[in-house]
Design an enzyme around this catalytic site. Structure first.
Site, PDB file in Angstrom:
ATOM      1  N   ASP A 114      45.250  41.738  16.808  1.00 51.87           N
ATOM      2  CA  ASP A 114      46.685  41.388  17.165  1.00 51.87           C
ATOM      3  C   ASP A 114      47.282  40.860  15.868  1.00 51.87           C
ATOM      4  OD1 ASP A 114      45.640  38.891  16.561  1.00 51.87           O
ATOM      5  OD2 ASP A 114      44.987  38.573  18.797  1.00 51.87           O
ATOM      6  N   ASP A 148      49.787  37.930  14.004  1.00 56.81           N
ATOM      7  CA  ASP A 148      50.361  36.685  14.267  1.00 56.81           C
ATOM      8  C   ASP A 148      51.391  36.566  13.176  1.00 56.81           C
ATOM      9  OD1 ASP A 148      48.009  35.631  16.097  1.00 56.81           O
ATOM     10  OD2 ASP A 148      46.991  36.345  14.316  1.00 56.81           O
ATOM     11  N   ASP A 160      42.521  27.437   9.450  1.00 59.69           N
ATOM     12  CA  ASP A 160      41.140  27.132   9.335  1.00 59.69           C
ATOM     13  C   ASP A 160      40.487  27.550   7.977  1.00 59.69           C
ATOM     14  OD1 ASP A 160      41.327  29.733  10.147  1.00 59.69           O
ATOM     15  OD2 ASP A 160      40.443  29.548  11.944  1.00 59.69           O
TER      16      ASP A 160
HETATM   17  P1  ATP Z   1      41.127  37.407  15.828  1.00 57.83           P
HETATM   18  O1  ATP Z   1      42.675  37.389  16.355  1.00 57.83           O
HETATM   19  O2  ATP Z   1      40.905  38.580  15.212  1.00 57.83           O
HETATM   20  O3  ATP Z   1      40.020  36.705  16.645  1.00 57.83           O
HETATM   21  P2  ATP Z   1      42.668  35.439  14.180  1.00 57.83           P
HETATM   22  O4  ATP Z   1      42.242  34.847  12.668  1.00 57.83           O
HETATM   23  O5  ATP Z   1      43.880  36.425  14.004  1.00 57.83           O
HETATM   24  O6  ATP Z   1      41.414  36.388  14.087  1.00 57.83           O
HETATM   25  P3  ATP Z   1      43.746  33.757  15.943  1.00 57.83           P
HETATM   26  O7  ATP Z   1      42.967  33.150  16.873  1.00 57.83           O
HETATM   27  O8  ATP Z   1      44.535  35.046  16.564  1.00 57.83           O
HETATM   28  O9  ATP Z   1      42.779  34.350  15.160  1.00 57.83           O
HETATM   29  O10 ATP Z   1      44.634  33.059  15.131  1.00 57.83           O
HETATM   30  C1  ATP Z   1      45.470  33.213  14.291  1.00 57.83           C
HETATM   31  C2  ATP Z   1      45.412  32.444  12.994  1.00 57.83           C
HETATM   32  O11 ATP Z   1      45.927  31.027  13.406  1.00 57.83           O
HETATM   33  C3  ATP Z   1      44.120  32.098  12.452  1.00 57.83           C
HETATM   34  O12 ATP Z   1      43.966  33.289  11.357  1.00 57.83           O
HETATM   35  C4  ATP Z   1      44.380  30.831  11.655  1.00 57.83           C
HETATM   36  O13 ATP Z   1      44.968  31.216  10.547  1.00 57.83           O
HETATM   37  C5  ATP Z   1      45.139  30.017  12.572  1.00 57.83           C
HETATM   38  N1  ATP Z   1      44.136  29.464  13.440  1.00 57.83           N
HETATM   39  C6  ATP Z   1      43.576  29.931  14.758  1.00 57.83           C
HETATM   40  N2  ATP Z   1      43.030  28.739  15.299  1.00 57.83           N
HETATM   41  C7  ATP Z   1      43.085  27.715  14.450  1.00 57.83           C
HETATM   42  C8  ATP Z   1      42.317  26.531  14.463  1.00 57.83           C
HETATM   43  N3  ATP Z   1      41.410  26.212  15.501  1.00 57.83           N
HETATM   44  N4  ATP Z   1      42.623  25.767  13.233  1.00 57.83           N
HETATM   45  C9  ATP Z   1      43.345  26.049  12.288  1.00 57.83           C
HETATM   46  N5  ATP Z   1      43.855  27.363  12.228  1.00 57.83           N
HETATM   47  C10 ATP Z   1      43.589  27.973  13.168  1.00 57.83           C
HETATM   48 MG    MG Z   2      44.886  37.007  15.685  1.00 61.92          MG
END
Ligand code: ATP
Ligand code: MG
Length: 490
Positions: free
Chosen positions: A50, A52, A142
């Site tokens: 996805d 963001d 994170d």
């Molecule tokens: P994926 O979507 O592949 O699982 P992702 O890194 O995009 O990985 P998401 O849950 O979509 O994970 O979150 C998008 C972004 O938001 C992350 O890359 C990070 O920068 C931030 N993020 C998400 N969860 C947290 C958290 N618990 N604490 C801090 N930042 C976060």
């Molecule tokens: Mg994501």
């Protein structure tokens, strides 16, 4: 910062919808960047799951710009912009640093809520303090590899925390002080494990060394959020490596109701590794993996170990053991303890118990007696899948696998036939509706629903497991008395 001509991020792989969202936000005078897993995965040459977007527009301002936008979350408000299957997640720049956050108290004197609330353990229970720049926003993300921003107009990559370098080194490094960041949100511990397993990355020393001391903080995360996180850990194609990472970090027993003694046995570990490998295989083949099956596998050893222990105890003290009662008592005991960690929906709880109950029928010495009953359940195929996994580790079960396999094949063929005929029927109904028969189509559907409700497949000759109210009452009070006499009532 890396300028467009200094990197080779394949921009053509970026979702057109994410680009549309960023352009519209910019046209309205806001800043907007692609960030997070989308940028990370593109840089790694993977296809992102996805995209963001990070912006300085507040959730309300974003919502006003898009008809297809929905604000979600309370603890952390974000906007989903929905294009059929493609959901673009838009977050407003977060601001403030952890020290400032610590002094915040839940309610201001004037009775208004703070936009950021931290509980006594330092956990962020509400995080809607908006910042003004991506630099501030990056500090609140994170891991360094998740805090790389792409300006889609200039093509520049903006990286405040060395995420680009960590990507080349294959390292997961938390931004800021690890303990503070885990206290703010213990789910970051699981995210470190998830990315390590998914990307095959090492977790940096400073990031990993606070995981053990902070692991207990996971107990303060809401069980509903834990349920979602566990699904992400095990149902997205990396279950086997996730299992390895979680056990190495000592986190598996924090997530599941399984005793460390069992988990440490090599047979249990091999069983789980093997089961997770086949879950990943199914994922790779685009087959669906269902949470109830996952939980039934993970908790199976705990359940069956408890079953044998209690059965052996009872054999010494009681003449007659009601196995049905014993199975359902232990299934609820094991599953309810799990529910306190990861709140599974009710439907899943009953499905796990059914999969376990069916194991006893599949294992029976006289399986012929149970063919109608067993194959009459929708869960038969999943139960047999679990049984086959077990048989790989227990040669005594192999003859039963041979016995049940033809029934399984038959059920699979029937299901495929039903799926095709349902598709044909649905297409027919759609065509009929398009011709103006909308009302009649609805009536037929509801008649069909009424004639075949419930959990069991109506295969004509399968016996039904139905009981009237007084039978049920009898059964429950018999079970209660039995549990009381065995000192099992809580
Ligand atoms: P994926 O979507 O592949 O699982 P992702 O890194 O995009 O990985 P998401 O849950 O979509 O994970 O979150 C998008 C972004 O938001 C992350 O890359 C990070 O920068 C931030 N993020 C998400 N969860 C947290 C958290 N618990 N604490 C801090 N930042 C976060
Ligand atoms: Mg994501």
């Amino acid at each position: 910062m890396l300028h467009a001509d200094q990197h080779q991020l394949p921009t053509e792989k970026i979702s057109k919808n994410a680009i549309k969202v960023i352009k519209r936000l910019k046209q309205a005078g806001f800043e907007a960047y692609l960030v997070g897993g989308g940028v990370r995965d593109l840089l790694l040459g993977k296809s992102p799951k996805d995209f963001d977007v990070s912006t300085n527009a507040t959730p309300e301002q974003v919502r006003r710009l898009f008809n297809n936008a929905r604000i979600i979350g309370r603890r952390f408000r974000i906007v989903h912009i929905i294009y059929a299957n493609d959901i673009i997640e838009v977050t407003t720049f977060r601001g403030g640093n952890s020290n400032q956050l610590k002094v915040a108290t839940p309610i201001q004197r004037d009775g208004k809520r703070y936009e950021v609330q931290v509980n006594q353990e330092g956990m962020l229970v509400r995080d809607n303090s908006y910042g003004t720049s991506i630099e501030e926003d990056a500090q609140r993300r994170d891991f360094t590899i998740n805090a790389i921003y792409l300006d889609i107009q200039s093509g520049d990559l903006i990286d405040f925390h060395g995420g680009l370098y960590d990507l080349t080194q294959g390292v997961i490094d938390i931004i800021g002080d690890p303990e503070t960041r885990y206290r703010e949100d213990p789910v970051r511990i699981l995210r470190a494990a998830r990315f390590s397993a998914k990307l095959g990355f090492k977790i940096s020393k400073r990031t990993v060394q606070m995981i053990g001391p902070c692991a207990k903080l996971l107990h303060s995360v809401s069980p509903a959020r834990m349920y979602d996180e566990v699904n992400k850990l095990f149902l997205t194609g990396h279950a086997e490596s996730t299992f390895k990472v979680l056990t190495a970090l000592g986190l598996f027993t924090e997530l599941f109701n399984i005793s460390p003694m069992l988990l440490n046995s090599s047979i249990c570990r091999s069983f789980l590794s093997h089961a997770f490998a086949s879950t990943d295989q199914r994922f790779a083949e685009n087959k669906c993996n269902k949470p109830h099956f996952l939980y039934a596998i993970i908790l199976w050893n705990e359940f069956i170990w408890n079953f044998y222990m209690m059965r052996d105890d009872l054999m010494l003290s009681a003449n007659n053991i009601d196995y049905k009662d014993l199975i359902s008592y232990l299934a609820s005991k094991v599953v309810i303890k799990q529910y306190q960690i990861t709140a599974m929906p009710e439907q899943i709880i009953s499905s796990i118990a059914l999969l376990w109950r069916l194991q006893f029928l599949l294992e029976s010495k006289n399986p012929e007696k149970y063919v109608k009953e067993t194959t009459g359940y929708h869960a038969f195929r999943a139960a047999f899948d679990l049984f086959k996994l077990r048989a790989e580790f227990d040669p005594n079960l192999r003859s039963r696998v041979e016995f049940w396999q033809p029934y399984y094949d038959q059920c699979k063929a029937d299901a495929e036939r039903r799926r095709l005929s349902d598709n044909n029927r649905r297409n027919g109904e759609r065509r009929e509706r398009e011709r103006g028969g909308r009302r009649r189509g609805g009536e037929q559907r509801s008649e069909r629903r009424n004639s075949n409700g419930g959990n069991r497949r109506d295969n004509g000759n399968a016996p039904r497991f139905e009981e009237n109210a007084s039978d049920r009452q009898n059964r429950i009070s018999k079970a209660r008395n039995w549990r009381k006499s065995m000192n099992l009532e809580p």
